[in-house]
Design a protein around this motif. Sequence first.
Motif, PDB file in Angstrom:
ATOM      1  N   ASP A  90       0.457  -1.291   0.071  1.00 62.82           N
ATOM      2  CA  ASP A  90       0.059   0.093   0.468  1.00 62.82           C
ATOM      3  C   ASP A  90       0.990   1.502  -0.150  1.00 62.82           C
ATOM      4  O   ASP A  90       1.332   1.530   0.644  1.00 62.82           O
ATOM      5  N   LEU A  91       0.516   2.122  -1.311  1.00 64.83           N
ATOM      6  CA  LEU A  91       1.444   3.316  -0.826  1.00 64.83           C
ATOM      7  C   LEU A  91       0.566   4.708  -1.485  1.00 64.83           C
ATOM      8  O   LEU A  91      -0.445   4.227  -2.269  1.00 64.83           O
ATOM      9  N   GLY A  92       1.573   5.565  -0.912  1.00 64.40           N
ATOM     10  CA  GLY A  92       0.810   6.581  -1.775  1.00 64.40           C
ATOM     11  C   GLY A  92       1.833   7.569  -2.481  1.00 64.40           C
ATOM     12  O   GLY A  92       3.395   7.797  -2.056  1.00 64.40           O
ATOM     13  N   TYR A  93       1.499   8.157  -2.846  1.00 61.69           N
ATOM     14  CA  TYR A  93       2.541   9.228  -3.725  1.00 61.69           C
ATOM     15  C   TYR A  93       2.167  11.150  -4.213  1.00 61.69           C
ATOM     16  O   TYR A  93       0.941  10.810  -4.746  1.00 61.69           O
ATOM     17  N   VAL A 110      -3.020   8.357  -2.237  1.00 58.49           N
ATOM     18  CA  VAL A 110      -3.007   8.121  -1.047  1.00 58.49           C
ATOM     19  C   VAL A 110      -3.661   6.734  -1.185  1.00 58.49           C
ATOM     20  O   VAL A 110      -3.602   5.742   0.236  1.00 58.49           O
ATOM     21  N   GLU A 155       7.876  -5.579   8.140  1.00 49.86           N
ATOM     22  CA  GLU A 155       7.934  -4.511   8.646  1.00 49.86           C
ATOM     23  C   GLU A 155       9.166  -3.901   8.131  1.00 49.86           C
ATOM     24  O   GLU A 155       9.435  -2.663   7.974  1.00 49.86           O
ATOM     25  N   ARG A 161       8.978  -2.938   4.274  1.00 49.25           N
ATOM     26  CA  ARG A 161       8.082  -1.497   4.545  1.00 49.25           C
ATOM     27  C   ARG A 161       9.320  -0.906   4.650  1.00 49.25           C
ATOM     28  O   ARG A 161       9.172   0.867   3.838  1.00 49.25           O
ATOM     29  N   ASP A 210      10.482   2.402   1.765  1.00 48.91           N
ATOM     30  CA  ASP A 210       9.924   4.148   2.159  1.00 48.91           C
ATOM     31  C   ASP A 210      10.877   4.962   2.344  1.00 48.91           C
ATOM     32  O   ASP A 210      11.336   5.811   2.338  1.00 48.91           O
ATOM     33  N   THR A 226       5.461   7.266  -0.869  1.00 47.87           N
ATOM     34  CA  THR A 226       5.461   6.530   0.575  1.00 47.87           C
ATOM     35  C   THR A 226       5.084   5.348   0.186  1.00 47.87           C
ATOM     36  O   THR A 226       4.179   5.044  -0.043  1.00 47.87           O
ATOM     37  N   VAL A 227       5.503   3.960   1.068  1.00 48.88           N
ATOM     38  CA  VAL A 227       5.153   2.946   1.507  1.00 48.88           C
ATOM     39  C   VAL A 227       4.253   3.021   3.222  1.00 48.88           C
ATOM     40  O   VAL A 227       5.007   3.136   4.470  1.00 48.88           O
ATOM     41  N   TYR A 228       2.977   2.697   3.282  1.00 48.89           N
ATOM     42  CA  TYR A 228       2.074   2.257   4.048  1.00 48.89           C
ATOM     43  C   TYR A 228       2.136   1.644   4.877  1.00 48.89           C
ATOM     44  O   TYR A 228       2.421   1.034   6.598  1.00 48.89           O
ATOM     45  N   ARG A 229       2.313   0.383   4.297  1.00 46.25           N
ATOM     46  CA  ARG A 229       2.137  -1.259   4.669  1.00 46.25           C
ATOM     47  C   ARG A 229       3.039  -1.604   3.654  1.00 46.25           C
ATOM     48  O   ARG A 229       2.705  -2.193   2.167  1.00 46.25           O
TER      49      ARG A 229
END
Length: 264
Positions: free
Chosen positions: A12-15, A64, A79, A82, A86, A94-97
């Motif tokens: 799971d990621l966002g940018y 997101v 973890e 991850r 990140d 960014t890498v959330y999970r």
Amino acid sequence: MVRQDGRHVRIDLGYNGRAFYGSQRQAQVRTVQQELEAVLRQVTRDSDARLAFAGRTDRGVHAVGQVASGTVRWPGELERLRFALDRLTEQDLTVYRVTDVDPAFHARFSARSREYRYRIFVSNHAPVLLQGLVWWIRPPLDIDRLQDAGSRLIGDRDFRSFAGAGAGSGSSELTTRRHLDIAEWSSWAATLEGSGDVYEFRVRANAFLPHMVRNLVGAQIEVGTGRQSPAFVDDLMSARDRRQAPKAAPPDGLTLWAVEYDET
């Protein structure tokens, strides 16, 4: 085809999309997939590491709630993976999970729905702190008219008039039909800017055509500004012709918000 020499994971990621030429791999330009795969290969020392993405986002579009999947060679705690991903990516990614999933899970093909949100800054002055994250429009913009326009998009419909270049003209209904179950507007004061308002369009569907959300927003803004009546949306839907629709909204205000799955 799923590789058998590792563990299948969901990422799971966002940018922030301003410095990316989209999410998908392209030659000689910076993309989200290329950057994340490069770091993944570096961390796992696996030159064959590849990822599939849930949704394709264009240049300048943010996320997101993006999801990627693939098979990785990583014997340790996820973890730690991850954290390494990140730490090595730039700050606009960014890498959330990172989680273990069934080998049959595919970020794109297993998705049940995708949700996007599009934000507009309505003010007589240009945004400063929201620059690059919103579409700036001078008032007036009538949210009741926008709500009316949005309500006409709900259901299982042929969205050929709202398809991107090459995906509308000459396409069959089979390839341009989508099911929207959410198409709603909301607004709030833009306190970060000191004045003005933020208008947000929330839309969810089983899948989207290229540029579809930006085209939907562009058409609804014609209604919200009073240049067209709410029935304009019905007319475009019936026309099934992208050439009848107005210019697409710019990418700045668009964010891939969430991808839903039955289970992972």
